[in-house]
Design an enzyme around this catalytic site. Structure first.
Site, PDB file in Angstrom:
ATOM      1  N   HIS A 362     -42.105 -46.866  46.382  1.00 30.35           N
ATOM      2  CA  HIS A 362     -43.303 -46.062  46.161  1.00 30.35           C
ATOM      3  C   HIS A 362     -44.594 -46.845  46.170  1.00 30.35           C
ATOM      4  CE1 HIS A 362     -41.837 -42.004  45.164  1.00 30.35           C
ATOM      5  NE2 HIS A 362     -40.744 -42.614  44.737  1.00 30.35           N
ATOM      6  N   LYS A 553     -56.409 -37.057  39.913  1.00 27.51           N
ATOM      7  CA  LYS A 553     -55.299 -37.985  40.090  1.00 27.51           C
ATOM      8  C   LYS A 553     -55.393 -39.004  38.965  1.00 27.51           C
ATOM      9  CE  LYS A 553     -56.910 -38.854  44.273  1.00 27.51           C
ATOM     10  NZ  LYS A 553     -55.730 -38.853  45.128  1.00 27.51           N
ATOM     11  N   ARG A 554     -54.345 -39.804  38.777  1.00 27.45           N
ATOM     12  CA  ARG A 554     -54.423 -40.834  37.755  1.00 27.45           C
ATOM     13  C   ARG A 554     -55.630 -41.748  37.996  1.00 27.45           C
ATOM     14  NH1 ARG A 554     -50.310 -41.440  33.765  1.00 27.45           N
ATOM     15  NH2 ARG A 554     -51.414 -43.359  33.266  1.00 27.45           N
ATOM     16  N   LYS A 559     -57.558 -46.136  43.473  1.00 31.24           N
ATOM     17  CA  LYS A 559     -57.886 -44.761  43.858  1.00 31.24           C
ATOM     18  C   LYS A 559     -59.398 -44.542  43.934  1.00 31.24           C
ATOM     19  CE  LYS A 559     -53.605 -42.727  41.926  1.00 31.24           C
ATOM     20  NZ  LYS A 559     -53.055 -41.860  42.985  1.00 31.24           N
ATOM     21  N   THR A 661     -49.820 -36.957  47.106  1.00 30.96           N
ATOM     22  CA  THR A 661     -49.353 -35.586  47.301  1.00 30.96           C
ATOM     23  C   THR A 661     -50.459 -34.614  46.910  1.00 30.96           C
ATOM     24  OG1 THR A 661     -48.329 -35.658  45.107  1.00 30.96           O
ATOM     25  CG2 THR A 661     -46.879 -36.010  47.017  1.00 30.96           C
ATOM     26  N   LYS A 665     -51.547 -30.926  48.563  1.00 32.63           N
ATOM     27  CA  LYS A 665     -51.745 -29.678  47.814  1.00 32.63           C
ATOM     28  C   LYS A 665     -53.106 -29.073  48.150  1.00 32.63           C
ATOM     29  CE  LYS A 665     -49.385 -31.805  43.895  1.00 32.63           C
ATOM     30  NZ  LYS A 665     -49.713 -32.526  42.632  1.00 32.63           N
TER      31      LYS A 665
END
Ligand SMILES: *Cc1c(COP(=O)(O)O)cnc(C)c1O
Length: 818
Positions: A362, A553-554, A559, A661, A665
Site C-alpha cells: 500500500h 483525507k487523513r 497529501k 479512493t 468517490k
C-alpha cells in the site's frame, strides 16, 4: 435476480419483532421509547435475518467445498451498517413504511447510528469496500480483523487545535448487527521458549512453550450481498485474559510481573493504533498483530478441517490475502503449525504456505514500511523468529544462486536488516513468502517494480501484479447520493448498481440541456444538504451557489493540505490587495484527522483553522471566500460531503499516494478533480480524458530528478512573489492577533525544514490550475457536461471490478451463487 429476502418481508412480523426487542432487549415500551431505542430495536429485528443468512451461507455445502479467500486486515473502516444493509437486503422502502407506522422517520433513525471506526483511513475503508464487493459478487470469503473496544479517536477543535477523545462505537446494550461466536474462540500464546525434543519416530522436533496465553473471542458482523442470498462474516477478534490460573507456570518472584502482563493481555484489543501510513514499532502493536494472525489462521484451519479437507489441500481451497504487511506474522504462524503441530517437512510446509498467501503493498513511503526489532520478536515470538531466519536462509541461497558473489544484493533483499540492532523487514518477508504481490494502482505498481522491489521482480518474475483499487457503488453512490442515483436510474435503469461500467450510457446525455440542468439541480440539492448540516452543526453560514472545493483525507505532509492552504492564502491576499482580481465565490472544505503523535500535521490543522476564522469573519471578503474545517472526519461525514463536492482536491506529491479512493468517490459523484499525476489520478485522467480533469505539477520522474539535483525551497520562495507573500502571511500575527509566529511551524517546514514534499515547487502550477477551474465554473453549461462525464466515465473504479481482478488474476476464485 433470484433474491428472496425482499419477497419474504412480512411487515407485521417485522413490526412484532421490533416491539419484542423494545421490551426484551431495551426494557422500554413503544410509548416511552426514544429514537435511540427505536433504532436499536429495528436493527435487532433486521439482524435476525442477516444472522440466519450468515449461518445458512456458512453451512451451505457449496460454500464449504468451494475455494475461498480470507481477507486479513488490521483495519475495517466499515461505517454505519444499517442503511447499507437495508439497501443490500432490498428492504429500504418496506422498512421506511413499517417504521413510519410507528411514527418513526427512517432517515432520522439512520442518522442516530454511530460509525464503527475500526480503521484509520483509505486502507481500512478499502477493506470494507472489498468485503461489500465480495458479497455482492458472491465470492466465498471471510474477513478477519480486530474487535477494538475503541475505534479511531473522536476529533474536536479547541481554539483550532485538534482534541482527541475516545471513540466508543458500541452501545451499552451492544451492537445489534454483531453476533458473538463463543464456539469459535481461540487461544493465543506469547513469550516463553522453544523446546527441542525427539518424537516417537525418533525425529527431532521443535515446539513453542508460550509464557502467556490469552483468549481470542470471535464476533461476526454480517456482510450482506447486494440483492442476493449470501451473507459472509467479517470476523473480529476480541482479546480476553484467560483465568488467572494460567499464571501457574510463574514462580513467586515473577508473579507480579506476570499479573501485570496478564492485565495488559486483557487490553490487547482495547484500542486501534491511530497512525496512518506510519510505522511506530510498539510492543503492544506487535502483540495485536500476532493475536490477529494467530486467531485468524487457526480459524481458517478449523474451517478447512471441519469441512473434511486435508491439511495438504489447504492451498487448493484457501487463499489468504494480507492487507499491507500488518498481518505478515500469519506466514510464520501457518508454517509453525504445519511444521510443529502437523510435523510436515520444511519443503511440504513451504509448498503449502507459499501458495496460500498473497500480499498487497500500500505504500512506498519509507516511514510506513514496517520493521520489527529482532530482540522484541525473539522475546515475544521466539519460534516465529526461528522460522523467519529459516525463510531468510533459503531466500539468501536463491539470491546467491541468481547473483553469485553479489553481497550488495544479499544485503538489500535480506529479510533481516543489519545494523546496530537487527530488524525484520516485513515487506521483504511478504514478497519472499507469497505467490502474488500487488500494488493498488497502475502507477504505484510500476513504482513497486521499478523503485521498491526491482531485484525481487527479477528474482520472482510474474509475482508482481496490479489491482487498481475501487469503491463500492452501493455506499458511495446509491446510498450516499439518492438524488443522483434516482436521476441516473431514470435514464439508464438500475443495472449500474451491480455493474458500474453501465454509467457509460450517461455519456449520450452529456450535451442534453435538460439533463445538464437536472444533474446540476441534484448537485445543488446536495450542496444545500451540506450547507444545512454545516449551519446546524457548526453554526457557520456558507453559500450553496459557491464552488464547493473539497479536500477530505487523513492529514499528512505528502497529501499536502498545506499546498491547498497556501492557495487559499494567495486568494485572500489578492482579494484584499488587488482591485482587479475577481473570482467565483468558493468554499474550501476540509475534513481530516491527524495522528495524535504527528506534531506537524496537528500544526497544519491549527493553521487552517486559524486562517479560516479570520477569513470567514473578514467583512472585506464577504461570501466570496469561506474556509470550513469540519471536525471528526469519518465515513458518515464523507457520505454527506462527497455528493456536494464540485472540486476534488487530490494534490499529493507525485509518487507518494499509492492509489487514493477518495478521488474515485468524488469523481463518481460528479466532482472535477484537481490533481497531480499520482496514484489512481493517472487512471481517472485516462478514463475521463484530459479535458475533464485539472492536472498540474511535477510528475514522478520530475520529482525524482529535482530531488536528485538538490531541491531548495528558497529558490521558489525568492523568485515567486505571490508564493512569498502567501507564505509570509503565516509568519506574523495576521491570523493570531497579538501572538505572532503561532503558525510558524507550517511555514518553517516549507523553508528551513527543506519542504520534503515539494509544496513550493508545485505552487505556481497549482495556482494556475485553480485559475482554470475558476474560469470553467463561470460556464455552467460546460461545467455540467464535464461533471456528467466524470460520473459517466468512472465506472472502472467500482470495487466489484477490483475484486473480480483479484479473483481472476490472484485468487483463482469462482463465484458461488446460493
Ligand atoms: C475514502 C476514505 C478515505 C480515503 O481517502 P483518500 O482521499 O483516498 O486518502 C479516508 N477516510 C474515509 C472516512 C474515507 O471514506
Amino acid at each position: 435476480m433470484k433474491s428472496t429476502v425482499n419477497k419474504r418481508f412480512n411487515k407485521t412480523a417485522f413490526q412484532a419483532a421490533v416491539n419484542k426487542y423494545l421490551v426484551t432487549k431495551l426494557a422500554t415500551l413503544p410509548e416511552q421509547a426514544d429514537a435511540h431505542a427505536w433504532r436499536l430495536a429495528m436493527e435487532y429485528a433486521l439482524a435476525e435475518t442477516t444472522t440466519m443468512n450468515l449461518l445458512a451461507t456458512e453451512q451451505d455445502p457449496k460454500i464449504k467445498n468451494a475455494r475461498s479467500v480470507n481477507y486479513l486486515s488490521l483495519e475495517f473502516l466499515i461505517g454505519r451498517l444499517t442503511g447499507n444493509n437495508l439497501i443490500s437486503m432490498g428492504l429500504y422502502e418496506e422498512v421506511t413504511v413499517a417504521m413510519a407506522e410507528f411514527g418513526q422517520n427512517l432517515t432520522d433513525l439512520l442518522e442516530e447510528e454511530r460509525d464503527p471506526a475500526l480503521g484509520n483511513g483509505g486502507l481500512g475503508r478499502l477493506a470494507a469496500c472489498f468485503m461489500d464487493s465480495l458479497a455482492a459478487e458472491e465470492y466465498p470469503a471471510v474477513g478477519y480483523g480486530l474487535h477494538y473496544e475503541y475505534g479511531l479517536f473522536k476529533q474536536s477543535f479547541n481554539d483550532g487545535r485538534q482534541q482527541e477523545a475516545p471513540d466508543v462505537w458500541r452501545d451499552e446494550t451492544g451492537y445489534p448487527w454483531e453476533v458473538i461466536r463463543p464456539e469459535l474462540a481461540q487461544k493465543v500464546g506469547f513469550y516463553g521458549k522453544v523446546e527441542e525434543y525427539t518424537d516417537n519416530d525418533g525425529l527431532n522436533q521443535r515446539r513453542w512453550l508460550p509464557g502467556l496465553q490469552v483468549e481470542g473471542m470471535a464476533w461476526d458482523l454480517p456482510i450482506v450481498g447486494y440483492n442476493n442470498n449470501s451473507v459472509y462474516p467479517l470476523r473480529l477478534w476480541e482479546c480476553r485474559a484467560l483465568a488467572p490460573f494460567s499464571l501457574e507456570r510463574f514462580d513467586e518472584g515473577n508473579y507480579v510481573a506476570a499479573q501485570a502482563s496478564h492485565i495488559q493481555a486483557g487490553n490487547l484489543t482495547k484500542v486501534l493504533y491511530p497512525n496512518d501510513n506510519h510505522d511506530k514499532g510498539k510492543e503492544l502493536r506487535l502483540m495485536q498483530q500476532y493475536f490477529h494472525c494467530a486467531c485468524s489462521v487457526a480459524d481458517i484451519l478449523r474451517r478447512h478441517q471441519a469441512a473434511g479437507h486435508s491439511i495438504l489441500d489447504l492451498a487448493k481451497l484457501e487463499s489468504i490475502q494480507l492487507n499491507d504487511t500488518h498481518p505478515t506474522i500469519a506466514i510464520p504462524e501457518l508454517l509453525r503449525i504445519l511444521l510443529d503441530e502437523h510435523h510436515l517437512s520444511w519443503d511440504d510446509a513451504w509448498a503449502i504456505s507459499s501458495k496460500t498467501f498473497a500480499y498487497t503493498n500500500h505504500t512506498l513511503l519509507p516511514e510506513a514500511l514496517e520493521t520489527w526489532g529482532e530482540q522484541l520478536m525473539t522475546t515475544l515470538l521466539p519460534r516465529h523468529m526461528e522460522i523467519i531466519f529459516d525463510i531468510n536462509l533459503r531466500l539468501m541461497g536463491e539470491v546467491a544462486h541468481k547473483w553469485p558473489g553479489d553481497i550488495e544484493k544479499l544485503r538489500k533483499l535480506s529479510i533481516i536488516q543489519e545494523g546496530d540492532e537487527r530488524r525484520v523487514r516485513m515487506a521483504n518477508l511478504c514478497v519472499a513468502s507469497t505467490y502474488a504481490v500487488n500494488g493498488v494502482a497502475a502507477m504505484h505498481t510500476e513504482l513497486v517494480k521499478r523503485d521498491l522491489f526491482p531485484e525481487f521482480n527479477e528474482l520472482f518474475p510474474g509475482r508482481l501484479h496490479n489491482v487498481t483499487n475501487g469503491v463500492t457503488p452501493r455506499r458511495w453512490l446509491k446510498f450516499c447520493n439518492p438524488k443522483l442515483s434516482a436521476l441516473i436510474s431514470s435514464k439508464i435503469g438500475t443495472g449500474w448498481i451491480k455493474d458500474l461500467g453501465q454509467l457509460q450510457k450517461l455519456e449520450k446525455f452529456a450535451d442534453d440541456s435538460q439533463f445538464q440542468m437536472d444533474f446540476m439541480c441534484v448537485k445543488k440539492a446536495n450542496k444545500q444538504r451540506l450547507t444545512d448540516w454545516v449551519a446546524e452543526n457548526m453554526g457557520l453560514t456558507i453559500n450553496p451557489d459557491a464552488i464547493f472545493d473539497v479536500q477530505i483525507k487523513r492529514l499528512h505532509e505528502y497529501k499536502r493540505q498545506h499546498l491547498n492552504l497556501l492557495h487559499i492564502l494567495s486568494l485572500y491576499h489578492r482579494l484584499i490587495n488587488d482591485a482587479d482580481f475577481k473570482m467565483q465565490p468558493r468554499v474550501f472544505i476540509f475534513a481530516s484527522k491527524a495522528a495524535p503523535g504527528y506534531e506537524l500535521a496537528k500544526e497544519i490543522i491549527f493553521a487552517i483553522n486559524k486562517v479560516a476564522e479570520k477569513i470567514n469573519n473578514d467583512p472585506r471578503i464577504g461570501d466570496t471566500l469561506k474556509v470550513v474545517f469540519i471536525p471528526d472526519y469519518r465515513v458518515s461525514l464523507a457520505e454527506i460531503i462527497i455528493p456536494a463536492a464540485d472540486v476534488s482536491e487530490q494534490i499529493s506529491t507525485a509518487g507518494k499516494e499509492a492509489s487514493g479512493t477518495g478521488n474515485m468517490k468524488m469523481a463518481l459523484n460528479g466532482a472535477l478533480t484537481v490533481g497531480t499525476m499520482d496514484g489512481a489520478n493517472v487512471e481517472i485522467r485516462e478514463e475521463v480524458g484530459d479535458d475533464n480533469i485539472f492536472i498540474f505539477g511535477l510528475n514522478v520522474d520530475e520529482v525524482q530528478a529535482l530531488q536528485a539535483k538538490g531541491y531548495n525551497p528558497y529558490d521558489y520562495y525568492n523568485s515567486d512573489q505571490l508564493l512569498r507573500t502567501s507564505l509570509d502571511l503565516l509568519a506574523g500575527d495576521e491570523f493570531t492577533p497579538g501572538q505572532p509566529g503561532l503558525l510558524n511551524a507550517t511555514r518553517h517546514s516549507l523553508l528551513a525544514g527543506g519542504d520534503p514534499y515539494l509544496v513550493l515547487a508545485d505552487f505556481a502550477d497549482y495556482v494556475q490550475a485553480q485559475g482554470r477551474i475558476d474560469k470553467q465554473y463561470g460556464d455552467q453549461k460546460s461545467w455540467a457536461k464535464m461533471a456528467i462525464l466524470n460520473t459517466a466515465r468512472n465506472g472502472k473504479f467500482s470495487s466489484d471490478r477490483s475484486i473480480r481482478d483479484y479473483a481472476n488474476n490472484i485468487w483463482q476464485l469462482n463465484a458461488v451463487s446460493r
